[in-house]
Every structure is written in structure tokens, then in C-alpha cells.
Design a protein around this motif. Sequence first.
Motif, short mmCIF file in Angstrom:
data_model
loop_
_atom_site.label_atom_id
_atom_site.label_comp_id
_atom_site.label_asym_id
_atom_site.label_seq_id
_atom_site.Cartn_x
_atom_site.Cartn_y
_atom_site.Cartn_z
N TYR A 1 0.84 -1.19 0.00
CA TYR A 1 0.00 0.00 0.00
C TYR A 1 0.88 1.25 0.00
CZ TYR A 1 -3.61 -3.27 1.62
OH TYR A 1 -4.49 -4.33 1.74
N SER A 2 0.58 2.19 -0.87
CA SER A 2 1.29 3.47 -0.85
C SER A 2 0.48 4.52 -1.57
CB SER A 2 2.69 3.35 -1.49
OG SER A 2 2.65 3.66 -2.87
N ALA A 3 0.90 5.78 -1.38
CA ALA A 3 0.32 6.89 -2.13
C ALA A 3 1.37 7.49 -3.05
CB ALA A 3 -0.21 7.95 -1.16
N THR A 4 2.34 6.66 -3.46
CA THR A 4 3.45 7.16 -4.28
C THR A 4 3.13 7.23 -5.76
OG1 THR A 4 4.34 4.90 -4.51
CG2 THR A 4 5.15 6.22 -2.64
N GLN A 5 2.03 6.59 -6.18
CA GLN A 5 1.62 6.60 -7.59
C GLN A 5 2.77 6.10 -8.49
OE1 GLN A 5 -1.56 6.89 -7.62
NE2 GLN A 5 -1.60 7.62 -5.51
N ASP A 6 3.22 6.92 -9.46
CA ASP A 6 4.31 6.52 -10.35
C ASP A 6 5.67 7.08 -9.92
OD1 ASP A 6 2.82 4.99 -12.29
OD2 ASP A 6 1.98 6.88 -13.01
N GLY A 7 5.73 7.62 -8.71
CA GLY A 7 6.98 8.20 -8.23
C GLY A 7 8.06 7.15 -8.03
N ARG A 8 9.31 7.55 -8.26
CA ARG A 8 10.45 6.65 -8.14
C ARG A 8 11.24 6.92 -6.86
NH1 ARG A 8 11.76 3.58 -12.40
NH2 ARG A 8 10.49 3.88 -14.27
N TYR B 1 1.29 12.18 13.05
CA TYR B 1 2.45 11.48 12.48
C TYR B 1 2.03 10.71 11.24
CZ TYR B 1 7.02 9.20 12.55
OH TYR B 1 8.29 8.77 12.23
N ALA B 2 0.84 10.13 11.25
CA ALA B 2 0.32 9.42 10.09
C ALA B 2 0.21 10.36 8.89
CB ALA B 2 -1.04 8.80 10.40
N MET B 3 -0.25 11.58 9.14
CA MET B 3 -0.36 12.56 8.06
C MET B 3 1.01 12.94 7.51
SD MET B 3 -3.40 15.10 9.43
CE MET B 3 -3.19 16.17 8.00
N ALA B 4 1.99 13.07 8.40
CA ALA B 4 3.35 13.41 7.97
C ALA B 4 3.92 12.31 7.08
CB ALA B 4 4.25 13.65 9.17
N LEU B 5 3.69 11.05 7.46
CA LEU B 5 4.18 9.93 6.65
C LEU B 5 3.48 9.90 5.29
CD1 LEU B 5 4.30 7.11 9.37
CD2 LEU B 5 6.25 8.29 8.33
N ALA B 6 2.18 10.13 5.28
CA ALA B 6 1.44 10.11 4.01
C ALA B 6 1.90 11.25 3.10
CB ALA B 6 -0.05 10.21 4.28
N ARG B 7 2.23 12.40 3.67
CA ARG B 7 2.72 13.51 2.85
C ARG B 7 4.06 13.16 2.20
NH1 ARG B 7 1.16 16.90 7.41
NH2 ARG B 7 -0.88 17.84 7.00
N MET B 8 4.86 12.35 2.86
CA MET B 8 6.12 11.91 2.25
C MET B 8 5.86 11.08 1.01
SD MET B 8 8.51 11.00 5.54
CE MET B 8 9.02 12.27 6.69
N ASP B 9 4.82 10.23 1.06
CA ASP B 9 4.44 9.47 -0.13
C ASP B 9 3.97 10.41 -1.23
OD1 ASP B 9 4.99 7.05 1.11
OD2 ASP B 9 3.13 6.12 0.43
N GLU B 10 3.22 11.43 -0.85
CA GLU B 10 2.75 12.39 -1.85
C GLU B 10 3.93 13.10 -2.51
OE1 GLU B 10 -0.88 15.52 -2.04
OE2 GLU B 10 0.61 15.92 -0.48
N ALA B 11 4.96 13.41 -1.71
CA ALA B 11 6.15 14.05 -2.28
C ALA B 11 6.85 13.12 -3.27
CB ALA B 11 7.11 14.46 -1.16
N ILE B 12 6.89 11.82 -2.94
CA ILE B 12 7.47 10.85 -3.87
C ILE B 12 6.68 10.85 -5.17
CG2 ILE B 12 7.78 8.37 -4.29
CD1 ILE B 12 8.40 8.10 -1.27
N ALA B 13 5.36 10.88 -5.08
CA ALA B 13 4.51 10.89 -6.28
C ALA B 13 4.83 12.09 -7.16
CB ALA B 13 3.04 10.90 -5.88
N GLN B 14 5.28 13.18 -6.54
CA GLN B 14 5.60 14.39 -7.28
C GLN B 14 7.05 14.45 -7.74
OE1 GLN B 14 4.37 17.40 -4.49
NE2 GLN B 14 2.18 17.03 -4.84
#
Length: 278
Positions: free
Chosen positions: A148-155, A230-243
Amino acid sequence: MSDRILVTGGTGKTGRLVAGQLVNRGIEALIATRYPSSADHVYFDWDDPTSHASALDGVTSVYLVAPTDRTEQLPAMRPFLEQAVSRASGRLVLQSASSLDEGGPMMGEVHAWLHTYAPRWTVLRPSWFMQNFTTQHLPSITHDRCIYSATQDGRVPFIDVADIAAVGVEALTDPALASRDHVLTGPEALTYDEVAHLIAEEVSRPVHHLRLSMEKLTARYVGVGIPQHYAMALARMDEAIAQGAEDRTTVEVERMTGHTPNSFVNFLATNRSCFDTA
């Protein structure tokens, strides 16, 4: 005076390897822990200032792993850092993260403090750990057959913690090293889709990447007991990866240690049994 290096987070992923590699070089490594159980352990708690002076007794350098139960590390670490700057004659080495710039949130604030106040310092900024797939992602890989992640196509250029530790040891033991930060990566950047495919090939069963929104990933973290902020902070890191924030590789591991960083394929082959015994 011989080196005596204090390793905070000394029972964690990188800290225990830093301590072990120091000992292999004949250097005394003192493991800071809230639960000392052997002669090479010393009682230490970020939230107990009375433990700081004794932990620093005779110490020349310090490996710093910030407390992970909060999103503002500097207030908790500053009392100890102030003592370490005045008492340790060597280097303070902080494990931060590639996603955290100097002066930014979390360890970024500690990075800025070290730059301002520490005579000799190094900040390690590794990308995401390969070991995440044999620890926190392992239950979903083995039970749900997905990541599970919110990284989408981020590398992400996933890195082996042994390579982080090796760089940390060089920083702790090289007095000529210039004070600066080092962005540490593995040899290639992979999407989570590619990671799932590589794991599936290694374990010979289907593994998929399930793409979540940032909100759904936050809810998933909260559901396993992680505090909301803290959960929101972790999820935002995934969003940054997606970007695209993590889509890069560096040569710092090889430059600092003389060896190429471990590949993800080799990591999976070496840790194949983790997926069978989970």
C-alpha cells in the motif's frame, strides 16, 4: 585518547550496524538505550535529561538517531546536543532523510542546529530503506499480497541500511572529513509497481502495488495505531514521492566507502527467507 563513540538508536536498523562495524575496526561503541542489558550499553532517554551526562562520559563522537515518536525532534534533542557539543571532541553524525532539507521540518531543524553550533558535524540523508519491505510492508506483502502506498508513479532509489551504516562509520572515524550533508541512495530509482514486480518474481507468487490516496493512506496508518499527526506526515512523504521528490541517485556511498551500494534485486535474494517465514 582512544575513540569512544556513543550510538543513539543503537538497537535500531542503522545504529546496531554502525556499532557492529565500529567494533570490527577495534573502536569502542557504546550503545545508548532505555533498556541497557550488557556492558556495552548505557542508559539513555531523550526525555530524561539526567541520563545525558553519564551517557557522554568519555565519549569522543556521537551517532544521532532522532526519536521517532514525534514530528518535532529538535526540542527533545537540544538539551543533549548542547552537552554533546561541549563534551565530545569529535564529530556529531545525524541520520536524517533525503526528503528533509536543512532547516526543514523534523530532522531538518536538527540539521540546521548542528550546522550552526557543532564544530564538526555530518548529516546523512538516506533515501527510503530497502529493509522497509522486510519489516513494515511485510505483513501486507505476505497476507494481502500487496504493497500500500500513495506514491503513484513516483520513483525511489531505495538504499540498504548496511550502506548507510558504512557511510556513518566513515564519518565518525575520519577527522579530516568536511562538515556537510550527504544524500545517500541505492544504485537505481524504482517505482512501487516495479518493486512489487521484483518481489513477486523473487517469491514466485503475485504481489501488487495498491495505489491509495493520501487520505486513505493516512487512515490506514491511524488504523494500525500511528498517531494522526504522524500518520499525516508519513502520508505527505508518499505524496512528495509521487511528485518526483525522490527520483534521483547519487554516488555518495561509493565515494565515502569505496564500494558500490547494494542493488534491490540482490537485497531481495539475500533476504528471500523473510517472505517465507513471515
